[in-house]
Design a protein around this motif. Structure first.
Motif, short mmCIF file in Angstrom:
data_model
loop_
_atom_site.label_atom_id
_atom_site.label_comp_id
_atom_site.label_asym_id
_atom_site.label_seq_id
_atom_site.Cartn_x
_atom_site.Cartn_y
_atom_site.Cartn_z
N ALA C 125 0.82 -1.21 0.00
CA ALA C 125 0.00 0.00 0.00
C ALA C 125 0.85 1.26 0.00
O ALA C 125 0.60 2.23 0.73
CB ALA C 125 -1.00 0.01 1.16
N MET C 126 1.90 1.24 -0.82
CA MET C 126 2.75 2.42 -1.00
C MET C 126 2.59 2.92 -2.43
O MET C 126 1.99 2.25 -3.26
CB MET C 126 4.22 2.07 -0.72
CG MET C 126 4.48 1.50 0.66
SD MET C 126 4.09 2.63 2.03
CE MET C 126 5.51 3.72 2.01
N ILE C 150 16.64 12.16 3.60
CA ILE C 150 15.41 12.94 3.53
C ILE C 150 15.30 13.91 4.69
O ILE C 150 14.95 15.07 4.52
CB ILE C 150 14.17 12.00 3.51
CG1 ILE C 150 14.13 11.22 2.19
CG2 ILE C 150 12.88 12.79 3.72
CD1 ILE C 150 13.13 10.08 2.18
N THR C 151 15.60 13.43 5.88
CA THR C 151 15.39 14.26 7.07
C THR C 151 16.61 15.12 7.41
O THR C 151 16.54 15.99 8.25
CB THR C 151 15.08 13.39 8.30
OG1 THR C 151 16.17 12.49 8.50
CG2 THR C 151 13.80 12.59 8.10
N ARG C 152 17.73 14.80 6.75
CA ARG C 152 19.02 15.44 7.08
C ARG C 152 19.34 15.26 8.56
O ARG C 152 19.88 16.15 9.22
CB ARG C 152 19.03 16.92 6.68
CG ARG C 152 18.87 17.08 5.18
CD ARG C 152 19.04 18.48 4.71
NE ARG C 152 18.67 18.52 3.29
CZ ARG C 152 18.60 19.63 2.58
NH1 ARG C 152 18.87 20.78 3.12
NH2 ARG C 152 18.27 19.58 1.31
N ASP C 255 6.44 5.23 5.92
CA ASP C 255 7.04 6.07 4.90
C ASP C 255 7.91 5.27 3.94
O ASP C 255 8.04 5.61 2.77
CB ASP C 255 7.90 7.16 5.55
CG ASP C 255 7.05 8.06 6.42
OD1 ASP C 255 6.29 8.86 5.86
OD2 ASP C 255 7.10 7.92 7.66
N ILE C 256 8.55 4.25 4.46
CA ILE C 256 9.34 3.34 3.63
C ILE C 256 9.00 1.92 4.11
O ILE C 256 8.96 1.67 5.32
CB ILE C 256 10.86 3.57 3.79
CG1 ILE C 256 11.23 5.03 3.49
CG2 ILE C 256 11.64 2.62 2.89
CD1 ILE C 256 12.68 5.38 3.82
N VAL C 257 8.74 1.04 3.18
CA VAL C 257 8.52 -0.36 3.52
C VAL C 257 9.57 -1.19 2.80
O VAL C 257 9.73 -1.08 1.59
CB VAL C 257 7.12 -0.85 3.11
CG1 VAL C 257 6.93 -2.32 3.50
CG2 VAL C 257 6.03 0.02 3.75
N LYS C 283 6.61 11.18 -2.99
CA LYS C 283 7.42 12.39 -2.78
C LYS C 283 8.88 12.07 -2.47
O LYS C 283 9.73 12.94 -2.55
CB LYS C 283 6.82 13.26 -1.67
CG LYS C 283 6.72 12.58 -0.32
CD LYS C 283 6.04 13.49 0.71
CE LYS C 283 5.70 12.71 1.97
NZ LYS C 283 5.00 13.48 2.97
N TYR C 284 9.17 10.82 -2.11
CA TYR C 284 10.55 10.47 -1.77
C TYR C 284 11.26 9.72 -2.89
O TYR C 284 12.37 9.23 -2.70
CB TYR C 284 10.57 9.60 -0.51
CG TYR C 284 9.99 10.27 0.71
CD1 TYR C 284 10.32 11.59 1.03
CD2 TYR C 284 9.11 9.59 1.55
CE1 TYR C 284 9.79 12.21 2.15
CE2 TYR C 284 8.58 10.20 2.68
CZ TYR C 284 8.91 11.51 2.97
OH TYR C 284 8.40 12.12 4.08
#
Lengths: 522, 124, 447
Positions: C125-126, C150-152, C255-257, C283-284
């Motif tokens: 479901a991504m 992504i988050t730095r 957010d990541i699977v 978006k990533y």
């Protein structure tokens, strides 16, 4: 801005020579094939499974509800779908595959058969070790063979592919420096290196310092010496290099690197040129990965899986990662955790379990089949074949570093195409129409319009003669101004040139019903 | 004021204490079809030569550097949705970002149009 | 030599054409003293029959899963793979093709990768999935690195329910790339409170679903806690069949699977090659590692597929690449896709239901053995058993009786006394009633 790579055309232009339309869109054996999301159905299945026994669910209230969106096909439909897809692929089994640096050699089916023996294919990585002694023994035998061929001290088997092996070797180097309390922050990489080298070094926080190549395409010990210093941790050098040349000063480079307190990482992608001829360990190398899927013919499978064991010098051996196999008394045993490692200082673990067993079986099958004599002969044939192509084309094609003996791959540039209106890309696409997979193009980056040809030992003289004649004919056509033939190519492949610009500007990475696409656009 | 150029193929146009930055027409043609642009966040402080933006074609990715130091006060939002703008109008509509200039003297080190054209010709 | 087409007279003719008298002249760049005179000290070439015999002897020293009642899991699962899967992946055009760099003549590979990406995205479901990673564990490490980009930020919080070898892979890569790891203690009963460990430095939280001990928990509260602090939720799945029965991570805020895809289409093979699944939010996508296949059109306007967004990759960006990955698990991804197509939604859900039912049955049977308890309140097809005494010894005794009873947790976490009496036990569709009864009976005998 910095342009770090030369661009090549990525939009296809317009096709002028359309083919006669058919009702189905098929072209005889070449079928248009819908995606499973278009042809399948959620209710369809190609497996017959029994009704599950009734039990109270213990899924904690997290049962899935609703459709997942995974259509199925029955078995005959599945077979037809994937067989049709397969026919849209070029493969070693159907023709010469001269991709430089990729070693597309014959993949023996005996390798496949052995990997599928239940004693190898149907054993679990965590079942009791007493029940997998044959598997551990096979790993030890393969490790021993690889050490004999490389003349190195020890081996880390677990890396999953070449780039993973590079990471392994560089981590061992970093761990070795840290054990000495050394702070070194720079890694030297020649400009002709494979992209994974700087990517690996940068990932580990090293600053990449580029070493220029000489006019003859090799790296000079003087250039290395002038770049060495107390902050240099390692050099990453491919040998034979990506220009298809054996680095003549490699021994002196190794000595200089060691004198500066650094280590020598060798990218072993091109090992196929020198198996049984030269041992990396005799050249002063500290770590080298071996692509089992290249040199030892475990199949490429459309982009993997690979396997990248890393051989290590004595200095780096204590830092090899977990797991590794030891033999005590009559039994083989896996050392899987730092707690169990005695007398060594593993830098850590690179993957769950023990590596690519399926590839180990295939590689060992290759080695047993070829034997020491066959492996050396294979390398000699690979080198001979590449030089035969070089000599067959050298009067028409241009060589960036002059005409000199190459190893198992021969490098041309596009200087000879100047003013023809035909690019390396066009030339490659015209090869497709002639029934060949193109060579590696635009790599190495240091050579303009590079064409890197690696025939491997798997080609007969007749095959090479036809290949050379074909390339000569195409070259003459290019020089004679038959530009359209090249710009329109390929005309006879399942697809004409594809619009890569569109793919990147409007990424469609999963299938959506056309209505969903429309909604997304709005 | 006239447009200035860098050896890294950026252009800078100055209006008061605001500098508008983009990549040159020569650069876009060398890159080929641009497929992606990433512009800096507003408020970011850039030093001269800092990597400020990314421009990608299908087969190449390049950093765009700050030609001079300053604070990012605007970024071209159109480029994310329409990267092709860079190919169509590199030195106009496809500006990348605007800086509040920190040190005007840095402009003196850049090339004018004639010098840049000569530089491009020379390096070809 | 059956694999080498060149014959002696070919070689002579070719050497003459090249203008050398011996092949060693082509190795002139090799320092003379380093060119080997003698052959390597290895056996000479052998025929097929001899090779088969030799490897057959080694294979015979191992006990295949199918030959015994088999309950070993912990990240690799024994499932039935339909015969047509292995047949299809051995088609020459799939097996002996390279990475599809020439899309006009590799549409077969590209189209199945596109199907694979779509299947993985839907299952998790991504929005998007890549064309595969080496395996689940390396995928997990790549996910952490991606979250850092992504988050730095540079700290990952690792759940105590993550497979210890996965945690080790993450720890190894983090250590040498200057990132921090906050690993929570092994958590057999899913009692840890992750929310309180997330701070402003945290780039991501890594949780396994179901966890290595088999527990299933709602990921939504963890996702909310992570997002509240600007961190990402990375969900690791080691038994992908579970997603045929369980709510997808993407529906609970992941957010990541990343997942190990071995269970579908791929045999056990002593741990590899396997196939890593990697999915994320749209978006990533530009921060994603690995290859991506995308849809486009050819010069005649017909649909076709290409590798795309490759500027993220090492061969272009070199030291600025998102990852150094190059070769992936193409053929294992194909096996996954074919098996998933054969299953379809209906088959996958049925398969998952059978796995769960068999595990429930086994758990009940084993819990009935005196002194034995099942730790889990929730599980899919694997659970944790507490036995009196040393679990490793119990497993060895069971093996001696011809039962592969599972993985003693001490094999993954040696020296941790708190887990020395725990066994991870998996049941799949391959286990029969008789197998499960035999396990319970044998366990009773050895205790």
């Amino acid at each position: 801005m910095a342009m770090n790579s030369s661009g090549r055309p990525t939009t296809p232009g317009t096709a002028t020579t359309g083919t006669a339309a058919t009702f189905t869109g098929n072209r005889a054996l070449d079928h248009e094939e819908a995606l499973i999301f278009e042809s399948g159905a959620l209710s369809k299945t190609g497996v017959d499974l029994p009704e599950p026994k009734q039990h109270k669910s213990r899924l904690g209230g997290l049962e899935r509800s609703g459709d997942i969106g995974l259509p199925g096909l029955t078995e005959p439909e599945t077979l037809r779908h994937y067989v049709r897809l397969s026919r849209k692929n070029y493969a070693i089994d159907s023709g010469l595959y001269p991709l430089g640096s990729c070693t597309m050699k014959h993949n023996a089916r005996l390798n496949e058969k052995m990997a599928r023996l239940p004693g190898f294919g149907d054993i679990h990585p965590l079942q009791p070790q007493s029940t997998v002694q044959g598997a551990l023994q096979l790993m030890e035998i393969l490790a021993g063979y690889l050490l004999e061929l490389t003349g190195m001290h020890s081996i880390a088997m677990s890396p999953k592919a070449g780039a993973h092996g590079e990471l392994c070797g560089m981590l061992a180097i970093k761990a070795a420096h840290e054990a000495k309390g050394a702070q070194r922050s720079v890694v030297l990489v020649p400009e002709s290196a494979h992209g994974t080298n700087p990517a690996t070094a940068a990932f580990m926080g090293y600053t990449v310092k580029t070493i220029p190549a000489r006019d003859d395409g090799t790296v000079s010990v003087d250039a290395v010496k002038s770049a060495l210093g107390p902050d240099v941790a390692a050099i990453m050098l491919t040998n034979p290099n990506t220009c298809g040349l054996f680095e003549p000063e490699v021994v002196a480079i190794a000595a200089a690197v060691h004198a500066a307190g650094a280590y020598f990482y060798c990218d072993g992608a091109n090992f196929n040129a020198i198996v049984g001829k030269v041992r990396p360990g005799d050249l002063g190398i500290d770590a080298m990965h071996i692509n089992l899927h290249k040199t030892f013919s475990t199949p490429h499978g459309g982009g993997g899986p690979g396997s990248g064991p890393v051989v290590l010098s004595k200095a780096l051996s204590p830092f090899a990662p977990l797991p590794y196999v030891v033999k005590d008394k009559a039994a083989y045993r896996l050392i899987e955790t730092a707690t169990a490692a005695t007398g060594t200082h593993p830098f850590g673990r690179l993957t769950a379990f023990h590596g690519q067993m399926g590839m180990y079986v295939r590689a060992l099958t290759y080695m047993l089949s070829h034997g020491s004599d066959g492996m050396r002969q294979a390398s000699e044939d690979a080198v001979l074949n590449a030089n035969y192509i070089r000599v067959g084309l050298r009067d028409i094609f241009s060589q960036p570093f002059g005409d000199q003996a190459c190893m198992h791959e021969v490098l041309f540039d596009d200087a000879w195409l100047k003013d023809t209106g035909v690019t390396t890309l066009d030339f490659a696409k015209a090869m497709i129409d002639e029934g060949y997979h193109p060579m590696t193009m635009y790599f190495p980056l240091v050579v303009h319009g590079a064409m890197l040809i690696e025939p491997t030992e798997s080609e007969s003289k007749q095959s090479l003669d036809l290949f050379i004649a074909t390339l000569r004919t195409l070259a003459m056509a290019a020089k004679d101004g038959d530009v359209e033939r090249f710009k329109q190519a390929p005309q006879f492949a399942p697809r004409r040139r594809l619009d890569e610009t569109k793919a990147a500007r409007e990424p469609r990475l999963t299938w959506k019903a056309s209505t969903e696409h429309k909604e997304a656009a709005e | 004021m006239a447009i200035k150029f860098t050896r890294d193929h950026e252009w800078v146009s100055v209006d008061g204490d605001i500098a508008t930055v983009g990549i040159t027409s020569h650069a876009q043609s060398a890159l080929g079809d641009v497929v992606f642009v990433e512009v800096p966040e507003i408020g970011r402080m850039l030093k001269q030569k800092d990597a400020a933006a990314v421009v990608e074609s299908v087969k190449a990715a390049s950093e765009v550097y700050a030609p001079i130091s300053g604070e990012v006060v605007a970024a071209n939002a159109d480029l994310a949705g329409t990267p092709a703008l860079v190919n169509e109008d590199a030195e106009g509509k496809a500006w990348f970002f605007k800086l509040k200039i920190a040190n005007k003297a840095q402009l003196d080190g850049l090339m004018d149009k004639a010098a840049y054209d000569a530089f491009v010709k020379e390096s070809a | 030599m059956r694999y080498l087409p060149l014959q002696a007279d070919d070689r002579r003719a070719m050497l003459a054409k090249v203008g050398v008298t011996s092949v060693d002249e082509l190795f002139a760049a090799v320092p003379k003293a380093k060119l080997l005179r003698a052959l390597p000290n290895l056996p000479k070439a052998k025929g097929e029959l001899e090779v088969e015999r030799e490897l057959g002897r080694l294979a015979a020293r191992n006990t295949p899963a199918a030959s015994v009642p088999f309950f070993v899991g912990a990240g690799a699962y024994c499932h039935h793979v339909p015969a047509s899967v292995d047949h299809l992946i051995q088609r020459s055009e799939f097996l002996t093709s390279y990475t599809p760099y020439q899309p006009e003549i590799t549409q077969g590979t590209l189209q199945y990768l596109f199907e694979f990406q779509t299947q993985v995205a839907r299952l998790t479901a991504m929005d998007v999935a890549n064309a595969s990673m080496y395996d689940g564990s390396t995928g997990a490490a790549e996910a952490v690195l991606m979250a850092h980009r992504i988050t730095r930020r540079k700290k990952a919080v690792i759940s105590g329910g993550l497979h210890p070898q996965y945690a080790d892979v993450i720890a190894t890569l983090s250590k040498y790339s200057g990132a921090a790891v906050h690993a929570l203690a092994p958590d057999p009963q899913a009692r840890e409170t992750i929310a309180t460990t997330i701070d402003a430095e945290t780039s991501c939280v890594v949780v396994q679903y179901p966890d290595v001990f088999g527990n299933i928990r709602d990921l939504r509260p963890i996702a909310d806690a992570a997002h509240a602090k600007g961190a990402l939720l990375v969900v690791v799945v080691t038994e992908i069949v579970a997603l045929g029965a369980l709510r997808a991570p993407g529906d609970m805020g992941a957010d990541i699977v990343v997942a190990e895809g071995q269970s579908i289409g791929n045999g056990l093979t002593f741990g590899g090659p396997y196939v890593g699944l990697f999915a994320t939010r749209e978006k990533y996508v530009r921060q994603m590692p690995g290859r991506l296949c995308g849809e486009t059109v050819d010069a005649e306007g017909r649909r076709g597929f290409v590798l795309t967004l490759s500027t993220r990759e090492q061969h272009i960006r070199r030291e600025k690449a998102t990852s150094n990955i190059c070769t992936n698990s193409g053929l294992c991804a194909l096996a996954f896709t074919i098996h998933m197509t054969l299953l379809g939604e209906t088959g996958l859900k049925r398969l998952a239901a059978i796995n769960h039912a068999n595990a429930c049955d086994l758990a009940d049977r084993l819990a009935g053995v005196k002194g034995v308890s099942v730790l889990n309140d929730t599980f899919f097809n694997e659970f944790t058993l507490r036995v009196p005494g040393d679990a490793a010894a119990v497993i060895e005794q069971l093996a001696a009786k011809g039962i592969m009873g599972g993985v003693p947790v001490s094999r993954l976490l040696p020296g941790d006394k708190a887990v020395a009496d725990l066994i991870l036990v998996a049941a799949t569709e391959i286990n029969t009633d008789d197998d499960r009864a035999a396990y319970a009976a044998a366990l009773k005998e050895v205790l």
